[in-house]
Design an enzyme around this catalytic site. Structure first.
Site, PDB file in Angstrom:
ATOM      1  N   HIS A 499       3.774   0.341  -2.108  1.00 43.74           N
ATOM      2  CA  HIS A 499       3.164   1.299  -1.182  1.00 43.74           C
ATOM      3  C   HIS A 499       3.023   0.702   0.219  1.00 43.74           C
ATOM      4  O   HIS A 499       3.497   1.281   1.206  1.00 43.74           O
ATOM      5  CB  HIS A 499       1.786   1.707  -1.731  1.00 43.74           C
ATOM      6  N   GLU A 500       2.362  -0.443   0.305  1.00 40.45           N
ATOM      7  CA  GLU A 500       2.144  -1.047   1.622  1.00 40.45           C
ATOM      8  C   GLU A 500       3.469  -1.480   2.256  1.00 40.45           C
ATOM      9  O   GLU A 500       3.623  -1.432   3.483  1.00 40.45           O
ATOM     10  CB  GLU A 500       1.175  -2.234   1.521  1.00 40.45           C
ATOM     11  N   HIS A 503       4.835   1.383   4.161  1.00 36.37           N
ATOM     12  CA  HIS A 503       4.258   1.460   5.511  1.00 36.37           C
ATOM     13  C   HIS A 503       4.948   0.469   6.441  1.00 36.37           C
ATOM     14  O   HIS A 503       5.242   0.779   7.603  1.00 36.37           O
ATOM     15  CB  HIS A 503       2.764   1.132   5.472  1.00 36.37           C
ATOM     16  N   HIS A 506       8.281   1.676   7.593  1.00 33.59           N
ATOM     17  CA  HIS A 506       8.106   2.718   8.608  1.00 33.59           C
ATOM     18  C   HIS A 506       7.918   2.080   9.988  1.00 33.59           C
ATOM     19  O   HIS A 506       8.549   2.476  10.976  1.00 33.59           O
ATOM     20  CB  HIS A 506       6.893   3.581   8.242  1.00 33.59           C
TER      21      HIS A 506
END
Length: 706
Positions: A499-500, A503, A506
């Protein structure tokens, strides 16, 4: 100017506070913020930066940006995109440089001196932002460009950044009377201080004010050897040698709640967790909550909104609180039904074992683990050996390489802010530099709880078009190694890493000419890039590559993968229910008709009673430790994780329906979505990728809620 917004936001996320500075006369000292950094890739020279450097650098950064703003205002030429919007967008370089270091470190590696600095910086930067956003002469120039924007021959990016800045000014009070602007400035300053205080209190309650000390070995019954070994190490570190210590950090707390047979101790530990900030001591957060809610309501009213939730969500994809309530109830009702069924099944286990008590919230993890074994013959202790931290890192790098051709090269020569932080050079497939990524994995004093992605420098461009690559960071609180046993993660922790990392990708891919819009997405879009990555973590094809036994090197067996797949919808009543309950509590606070909250506990109970929350579990965050909404950037927006989950389910299916998890055409389109995510409204960007809007049904089916 996005840099200034980032300063305020990052100080809010810091969740901690601060005091005075040393050596105020910094012009006579060697302050690294006043020099060009000659480190590889321009990473911060962490070894040179001292606590006393921050305040002077922030003050100088404020002065420099104010001079840049004054020059825009003083320009007698007609306002244009170039002499107004672009100049404003590229202002504040030094302030951005300082905040890019201070904010992340105050979350990941703070101490009392850093907290003191945060208390001093916060009102300075808040007032500075207000002085810019409520500058009437500056707003006149921005408004002049905005009103004639369609006649200036601007391209799509220039139009968007002009429109975003105009809206920022209006939402920041530029249209208010001078009297109301002063009221708003006072509110903003108070809110910034209260958020810092909330976070400081929570940090103390989590890391300092509670620990469960066990001196009777019999009380460790049910716990695995690695959990016991880590507890012994934690005891030694805290001066309790020969005993065992469990803390409120989740890698310590959750295994205890899952496996410890001593029910009284499970209750004691969990009570310590859910009473944080609600103990009537110097770290109590109830008064801060009352003040924050009242001030936010006053701010919304000044700006012409019915509630603070209306103010926040107007900027999001959802647009209205009513749309969010409707969305959340579609999740809440099936989740509650599923949770009630799980309660019956867990109570049946309690009764079969001859116990005379009803399931309580501190029992959920323990009996849920028993129910998992009963239904799926699945024991988390059987899975963990395949998910060492190194294996999980191999997994994220494998996915990034196969999707985008990226290479992550560990760089031991780069300065780091803590001995446990690792630095990676990130290269494109052709060997060119994409950026730098720091990774920081384990809990420690001075690190806030949870997991997050941040950055020491945003990806951007100079005025003359030179690309400035991202220096990003992901921070976790994962289980530590113990003795000869490496850090073994639960599958939830593996999913958190993916998940991180999403980020981080991105941030690394972000590519836009203007700081205000590059990578700037609605809050209910921002979790799409992260949550889609979790899908690859759970795919058998991917798991067979990275999930290997830490002792034998053997890949995870097919039967274990099958058990994991079959249990994918297990406990979703609780997982979804506790999240939605917290999201509804957040919305209730920020839509309350009467913002004078007389009693935080009473308000919270009424909110939960209204939706029929059962006594066997509590919202994921009770009010007094709900840092996302009271000390972070998610006020009236905690719902966004599940809003984005609908998007990520649909987006991942774009890969699945091709039969290739790493389909290069779909990957290229998704990378374009990440790179250009701030170039248009969130749903338009998504539809450009997918060709259609998503619906909630696929997500409900995926989680077994439909």
């Amino acid at each position: 100017m996005k840099k200034l917004l980032f300063v305020i936001f990052v100080l809010g996320l810091a969740l901690v506070s601060c005091q005075s500075q040393k050596k105020e006369n910094s012009t006579t000292m060697e302050n690294p913020f006043f020099k060009e950094w000659t480190t590889p890739f321009g990473v911060p020279p962490f070894d040179e930066i001292k606590v006393e450097h921050y305040v002077p650098a922030v003050k100088e950064g404020i002065q420099q940006q104010q001079a840049e703003i004054d020059a825009i205002v003083a320009n007698t030429a007609d306002p244009t995109f170039k002499n107004t919007i672009l100049e404003m967008d590229k202002s504040g370089e030094l302030l951005s440089k300082v905040s890019g270091v201070f904010g992340p470190l105050n979350s990941a590696n703070t101490n009392e001196e850093m907290q003191a600095v945060a208390r001093e910086i916060s009102p300075l930067t808040t007032q500075h932002r207000d002085n810019i956003m409520m500058n009437p002469e500056l707003f006149k120039k921005v408004k002049a460009v905005y009103e004639k924007r369609n006649d200036l021959g601007l391209d799509a990016e220039q139009l968007r950044v002009t429109e975003k800045y105009y809206k920022d000014f209006v939402r920041s009070g530029a249209n208010l009377s001078a009297e109301d602007q002063e009221k708003l400035k006072k509110i903003n300053t108070e809110l910034s201080g209260l958020s810092l205080k909330f976070g400081e209190n929570l940090l103390a309650e989590t890391n300092k004010n509670f620990k469960l000390v066990i001196d009777n070995e019999a009380d460790l019954a049910g716990l695995s050897g690695d959990v016991i070994a880590r507890a012994a190490e934690d005891a030694k570190k805290s001066g309790e040698d020969g005993k065992w210590v469990f803390t409120l950090a989740k890698p310590s707390m959750i295994p205890f709640l899952q496996y410890a047979e001593n029910r009284d101790l499970r209750e004691k530990l969990y009570s310590g967790y859910f009473m944080r900030g609600d103990n009537g001591n110097e770290n109590d957060n109830k008064e801060a909550i009352q003040k924050i809610i009242k001030l936010r309501d006053e701010k919304a009213e000044l700006l012409g909104f019915d509630s603070y939730a209306d103010y926040v969500i107007d900027n999001n994809m959802a647009k209205t609180p009513e749309a969010v309530y409707d969305f959340l109830m579609k999740l809440w009702e099936p989740a509650l039904d599923m949770a009630k069924q799980d309660v019956k099944e867990m109570q049946a286990i309690i009764d079969r074992e001859g116990n005379d008590f009803k399931l309580a919230s501190w029992d959920w993890w323990y009996y849920n683990e028993k129910l998992r074994k009963e239904k799926f013959n699945l024991d988390e202790a059987e899975i963990k050996p395949y998910f060492s931290l190194q294996n999980a890192k191999d997994g994220i790098f494998y996915v990034a390489k196969n999707l985008y051709g990226l290479k992550f090269i560990k760089r031991d020569d780069l300065p780091t802010y803590h001995e446990e932080a690792e630095a990676y050079e990130v290269q494109e497939a052709d060997g060119s530099l994409l950026g730098v990524l720091y990774m920081d994995f384990h809990p420690r004093d001075g690190k806030r709880v949870g997991a997050w992605s941040t950055g020491f420098r945003q990806a951007s461009y100079t005025k003359d078009g030179k690309r400035i690559p991202r220096i990003g960071s992901i921070v976790m609180n994962f289980t530590r190694p113990a003795g000869d046993t490496p850090a073994l993660l639960s599958f939830d922790e593996v999913s958190t890493l993916f998940h991180e990392f999403g980020h981080a990708l991105h941030g690394l891919f972000t590519d836009g000419p203007y700081d205000r819009t590059a990578g700037s997405v609605p809050r209910d879009f921002v979790e799409l890039p992260s949550q889609i990555m979790e899908n690859w973590a759970a795919e058998p094809e991917v798991m067979k590559v990275y999930a290997k036994h830490y002792q034998t090197g053997e890949p995870i067996p097919d039967e274990l993968i099958e058990k994991l797949q079959k249990s994918g919808t297990f406990n979703q009543g609780f997982i979804t229910g506790e999240y939605v309950a917290a999201s509804l509590l957040d919305l209730d606070y920020h839509t309350a008709e009467n913002a004078n909250i007389a009693d935080v506990r009473v308000f919270e109970k009424a909110s939960m009673d209204k939706i029929g929350l059962i006594a066997e579990f509590i919202p994921r965050y009770r009010s007094t430790y709900f840092s996302h909404i009271f000390a972070g950037g998610y006020s009236a927006g905690y719902y966004v994780y599940y809003w984005a989950a609908v998007l990520d389910t649909d987006a991942f299916y774009a890969f699945k329906e091709t039969g290739d998890l790493f389909n290069p055409e779909v990957a290229a389109k998704f990378r374009e979505l990440l790179a250009k995510s701030g170039s248009d409204e969130g749903m338009k960007v998504y539809v450009n990728f997918r060709g259609k809007e998503p619906s909630i049904e696929p997500y409900l089916k995926k989680k077994g809620l439909m």
